[in-house]
Design a protein around this motif. Structure first.
Motif, PDB file in Angstrom:
ATOM      1  N   ARG A   1       0.821  -1.195   0.000  1.00  0.00           N
ATOM      2  CA  ARG A   1       0.000   0.000   0.000  1.00  0.00           C
ATOM      3  C   ARG A   1       0.862   1.254   0.000  1.00  0.00           C
ATOM      4  O   ARG A   1       0.551   2.231  -0.677  1.00  0.00           O
ATOM      5  CB  ARG A   1      -0.924  -0.004   1.233  1.00  0.00           C
TER       6      ARG A   1
ATOM      7  N   GLY B   1       1.938   1.791  -3.477  1.00  0.00           N
ATOM      8  CA  GLY B   1       0.871   1.952  -4.465  1.00  0.00           C
ATOM      9  C   GLY B   1       0.759   0.779  -5.409  1.00  0.00           C
ATOM     10  O   GLY B   1       0.349   0.939  -6.562  1.00  0.00           O
TER      11      GLY B   1
ATOM     12  N   ASN C   1      -0.526  -3.239  -6.599  1.00  0.00           N
ATOM     13  CA  ASN C   1      -1.851  -3.815  -6.807  1.00  0.00           C
ATOM     14  C   ASN C   1      -2.060  -5.167  -6.126  1.00  0.00           C
ATOM     15  O   ASN C   1      -3.154  -5.719  -6.155  1.00  0.00           O
ATOM     16  CB  ASN C   1      -2.085  -3.982  -8.322  1.00  0.00           C
TER      17      ASN C   1
ATOM     18  N   LEU D   1      -6.102  -2.332  -6.542  1.00  0.00           N
ATOM     19  CA  LEU D   1      -6.447  -1.089  -7.230  1.00  0.00           C
ATOM     20  C   LEU D   1      -7.286  -1.327  -8.472  1.00  0.00           C
ATOM     21  O   LEU D   1      -8.110  -0.487  -8.838  1.00  0.00           O
ATOM     22  CB  LEU D   1      -5.167  -0.344  -7.626  1.00  0.00           C
TER      23      LEU D   1
END
Length: 315
Positions: free
Chosen positions: A56, A59, A61, A234
């Motif tokens: 996280r 960023g 997935n 995401l």
């Protein structure tokens, strides 16, 4: 062409929201380098929440299901560095038929970066692979990591790009398309053909990975190709996608899109120009570039059969 879902409904996976306990914050006052005093440890199931938190921060997935898969397939080659009992860095290696290995999930907590922790973990993985006699090691590098990997003996092979389809209202089928062939013998023959085609594209047998991915994916198959779609944190992830021609790849992608709501990531070799143009026509937008790199012996891959990778963490 057939599309099949696993026993666990893909739609439930697509709607899954990850939750995990926060890690204890790192010591912001810590200034002295830690690389020399930390030693890589094997990760286990209880480290998944911490590994997800690193995802996280970056960023990325990956989901809980992805980390469970890494640990199932690589129980002795998922490594982490710990400080004050907190996991602050990770790196995994996946071996394929003792011919080649893949480096992935190179993550460092933001407050511990620029201390050589990633390089320490990577060198640990490479030393272990050298001891096992695995002569070819590959990875997909971000632009930030390109020079670092070159300094460790990796050479560029080709460039691929992530294409992103934003979440939007699409005419999506909520039911599983009925398979064209239902006889067990036909399914087994098709499965063997797909494994052979994937081996030609990737360069090594990775049937164990594909079987594990199938348990979390929507699968679409054609006479001369196949593709998968699975849930991500995401966006949904389209891949692997292996086919004998751009036309077959387009048909498989169209079927997958028809059955998948939400945003989608798709990593395509830049040399597949017809396919990238097709992605653009569907509304996909180019998001970032990666460089496939190799260290050691060349286990040949056929990029002409490669229309989507399984993911940067596994190739």
């Amino acid at each position: 062409m057939t599309c099949q879902r696993p026993l666990i409904a893909i739609c439930n996976l697509l709607r899954t929201k990850l939750s995990f306990p926060p890690q204890r914050p790192a010591n912001k006052a810590m200034n002295r380098p830690l690389g020399s005093e930390l030693h890589p440890s094997i990760l286990g199931q209880d480290h998944i929440p911490a590994a997800l938190e690193l995802c996280r921060f970056a960023g990325w997935n990956q989901t809980k299901q992805d980390w469970q898969r890494f640990l199932r397939l690589n129980p002795k080659s998922c490594f982490g560095l710990f400080h004050d009992q907190n996991c602050i860095a990770t790196c995994i290696s996946t071996e394929y038929a003792r011919q080649q290995a893949w480096i992935g999930m190179m993550l460092v907590h933001p407050e511990y970066r620029r201390q050589g922790l990633a390089k320490r973990l990577l060198n640990h993985c490479l030393s272990r692979l050298d001891e096992q006699g695995i002569a070819c090691v590959r990875l997909d590098a971000t632009p930030a990591g390109l020079q670092v990997y070159q300094g460790l003996g990796f050479v560029p092979e080709f460039v691929l790009s992530r294409w992103r389809l934003p979440e939007q209202t699409r005419d999506v089928s909520r039911t599983n398309p009925k398979p064209r062939n239902t006889r067990k013998s036909s399914e087994e023959t098709s499965y063997r053909k797909h494994l052979e085609l994937d081996k030609l594209a990737f360069g090594s047998d990775r049937s164990e990975l594909l079987a594990d991915l199938a348990g979390d994916s929507l699968i679409c198959s054609a006479d001369n190709g196949f593709g998968m779609m699975r849930a991500g944190h995401l966006a949904n992830y389209l891949g692997p996608l292996t086919a004998k021609s751009p036309g077959v790849a387009k048909d498989v992608v169209s079927r997958l899109l028809d059955a998948t709501p939400g945003a989608i990531f798709w990593d395509i070799p830049d040399s597949q120009m017809e396919t990238t143009q097709f992605a653009h026509s569907l509304g996909f937008q180019k998001d970032r570039s990666l460089t496939r790199m190799r260290r050691g012996k060349n286990v040949p891959q056929d990029v002409n059969l490669m229309y989507g990778i399984s993911g940067p963490s596994t190739g």
